[in-house]
Every structure is written in structure tokens, then in C-alpha cells.
Design a protein around this motif. Sequence first.
Motif, PDB file in Angstrom:
ATOM      1  N   ASP A 169      -2.802   3.711  -2.841  1.00 32.96           N
ATOM      2  CA  ASP A 169      -2.911   2.712  -3.906  1.00 32.96           C
ATOM      3  C   ASP A 169      -2.420   1.380  -3.371  1.00 32.96           C
ATOM      4  O   ASP A 169      -1.381   1.313  -2.688  1.00 32.96           O
ATOM      5  CB  ASP A 169      -2.074   3.113  -5.130  1.00 32.96           C
ATOM      6  N   ALA A 170      -3.152   0.322  -3.688  1.00 37.34           N
ATOM      7  CA  ALA A 170      -2.793  -1.017  -3.235  1.00 37.34           C
ATOM      8  C   ALA A 170      -2.334  -1.862  -4.422  1.00 37.34           C
ATOM      9  O   ALA A 170      -2.930  -1.810  -5.501  1.00 37.34           O
ATOM     10  CB  ALA A 170      -3.979  -1.679  -2.538  1.00 37.34           C
ATOM     11  N   TYR A 171      -1.263  -2.627  -4.212  1.00 32.52           N
ATOM     12  CA  TYR A 171      -0.709  -3.488  -5.245  1.00 32.52           C
ATOM     13  C   TYR A 171      -0.569  -4.902  -4.693  1.00 32.52           C
ATOM     14  O   TYR A 171      -0.037  -5.098  -3.589  1.00 32.52           O
ATOM     15  CB  TYR A 171       0.667  -2.993  -5.700  1.00 32.52           C
ATOM     16  N   ALA A 172      -1.076  -5.876  -5.442  1.00 33.29           N
ATOM     17  CA  ALA A 172      -0.930  -7.288  -5.061  1.00 33.29           C
ATOM     18  C   ALA A 172       0.338  -7.832  -5.721  1.00 33.29           C
ATOM     19  O   ALA A 172       0.512  -7.767  -6.938  1.00 33.29           O
ATOM     20  CB  ALA A 172      -2.133  -8.081  -5.527  1.00 33.29           C
ATOM     21  N   ILE A 178       0.857  -1.189   0.000  1.00 30.16           N
ATOM     22  CA  ILE A 178       0.000   0.000   0.000  1.00 30.16           C
ATOM     23  C   ILE A 178       0.892   1.237   0.000  1.00 30.16           C
ATOM     24  O   ILE A 178       1.745   1.396   0.878  1.00 30.16           O
ATOM     25  CB  ILE A 178      -0.939   0.015   1.216  1.00 30.16           C
ATOM     26  N   VAL A 179       0.704   2.092  -0.995  1.00 29.53           N
ATOM     27  CA  VAL A 179       1.489   3.321  -1.121  1.00 29.53           C
ATOM     28  C   VAL A 179       0.575   4.507  -0.840  1.00 29.53           C
ATOM     29  O   VAL A 179      -0.451   4.691  -1.508  1.00 29.53           O
ATOM     30  CB  VAL A 179       2.096   3.445  -2.533  1.00 29.53           C
ATOM     31  N   HIS A 180       0.925   5.291   0.150  1.00 30.81           N
ATOM     32  CA  HIS A 180       0.148   6.465   0.534  1.00 30.81           C
ATOM     33  C   HIS A 180       0.738   7.706  -0.131  1.00 30.81           C
ATOM     34  O   HIS A 180       1.934   7.956  -0.044  1.00 30.81           O
ATOM     35  CB  HIS A 180       0.160   6.642   2.050  1.00 30.81           C
ATOM     36  N   ARG A 181      -0.116   8.483  -0.796  1.00 27.65           N
ATOM     37  CA  ARG A 181       0.283   9.740  -1.415  1.00 27.65           C
ATOM     38  C   ARG A 181      -0.672  10.824  -0.935  1.00 27.65           C
ATOM     39  O   ARG A 181      -1.835  10.834  -1.322  1.00 27.65           O
ATOM     40  CB  ARG A 181       0.231   9.648  -2.941  1.00 27.65           C
TER      41      ARG A 181
END
Length: 295
Positions: A285-288, A277-280
Motif C-alpha cells: 500500500d502506498a501513502y502520499a 510504501i507498506v509491504h504486507r
Amino acid sequence: FNTHQPSRNPEDKAYLVPNWLTIINGEDNTSQYFRIRKYDESGKRIEIPDNTGTVSQVCHARKNELRCRVSPLGRIDIDGGHVYPGPERAGLIEIIPENTEGRYVASLVRYGVNSPPDVYSSRYSFGAQLQARMGQGREQVLAVSSAGGAENWVEIANTLNTSVRAQVEVVGYDGNLLYARSIRLKAHAQMHLDVSEVLGPNASGVLRLRGDKPESLLAQSASYYLNDEKQVMGVQISQHQDTFGRKLYGTYNRYLNAYNWLRLVNLEKGKRDITLIVHRNDTEDAYALSLPGYG
């Protein structure tokens, strides 16, 4: 410590690689005293001549060790290897607090400068900090990489007064074992492994390290980035990490057009699925992601 010149350009051969040791006293009201010893790469005690005066006004050398006083909430910055033993040497620094209950932190910074010893430096090519740590025998993990043309060396040191057997493995990004060796290190001795040779060009992987005795080994991964003239443009050093299976957090910073690379390692035999999970600002945004065994 390591005072070897990493540049491959002959014109830089005489340039100094200063190593500065910092000790900070975390106690509010009490001075602390520390004894500092140095060992060369083979584990032999390094000679520190007895002083007629003092070192940095707070340290005295006697019987091949320094005894230093640090004021409450104070710090000292002293030679970490570029004076004793001097250039083109590597070894281990042992810090022994006389008050084993007192709070303190210590670190070593390696610098690259454009001058030989005793000459003023007008430019620094790198600075890399290492935190002082205790050794450990349980598994340690280091991210290793030759990406960007880096020369990647791993430094492994025995912190004990007795020999220790170290099991070293290098695993490629795809989980394949590339290197495995069992090494007997003498007391306070160390070994340096050119991992970029093991990985090949522009490749990444993982180094796994275990010792047969508790509190025995230190490890760090040093990457040197050279320009077309084989001069050092930057150095990045990462220290060993414990392995975790729980949720972890980290920060990134893109200011000054900086690159940020995140390295994820699976230390299990089977495939591992994770969520990144990348917080901006106010969004995320979540990436599997799926990592192969040991990949």
C-alpha cells in the motif's frame, strides 16, 4: 552509562540499575586488548582501584583504567558503571583498542531490577541496549516524544579531551522552534535535557544537535514509561541518526500485539512530499504524505 533509578516510587529508590558493557572481538585468529576509561557527568576521570586479582578473569585495573583481553571471536561482559562508580551516577565510557586495525563491536545494556545491590533479583522491569559509537560534530537528529505519558530525557556527551560547544534545538511536530541553546561542554562532560518538559504532554518533535569540533558529540534519547504507582514499566532508548534524502527501508513486527510507530522528520525549511510504501506479505500500500518545514 547511567545508573540513576528512573522510578518515581520511593519504594524503588534503593533498587539497582545494572549497566553491563559488552565487547566482541571480530578477529578470527587474534586476541585483542582494550583499555577502558570512565568519566563522570562533569568529565572527571573515575577512580578504578588497582586490582589484587582480576576482573572477569580477563581484565586488570591499573592507573584508573581497565586493560581487557578478548579472545578471537570472543566476548567479555563487565561492569559498565553500577560497580564503579556505583548507583545514582552517569558518565561516559571510553574504549581504546590497542590494535586500531582490529575489528570489534561494543555495547552497553541498562537494566531495571527489583533489588538493591548484592541481592538476587527476581524480576526485570526493562532492558535497553546502546551501541558504542564515535562522536561527531555534524548535525545529529533524535526523535523525541512525551506521548503515552513518557518522561523523555536526552543525554549529550562530549567524547573529546577538550571542550566543545554544542548547539541544541528542539522543534515541535509542526516545525516550530521550542528550545534553542548553545552549551559549552568540558572535556568528556555531558548534559541531560528533560525534553518532555519542553514538548509538553502527549507531544512529539525533533532534537537537532551540532558540535563545533569534528568527532565530538554523542547523543541518545531515553523514554521512561511509568504506571499509576510511578514505577517503570518500560524504557526505550534511541541513538542519534544521520540525516538522509534517499530511499530508506525499515521493518515492523506486530507479533505479541506489539505497537509499531514510524516517525518521519523533515529537516528542510520548506514543505516535503514523500511516499510511504507498506509491504504486507505479497501486497503493498502506498501513502502520499506531506511534512511541513522542520515538521
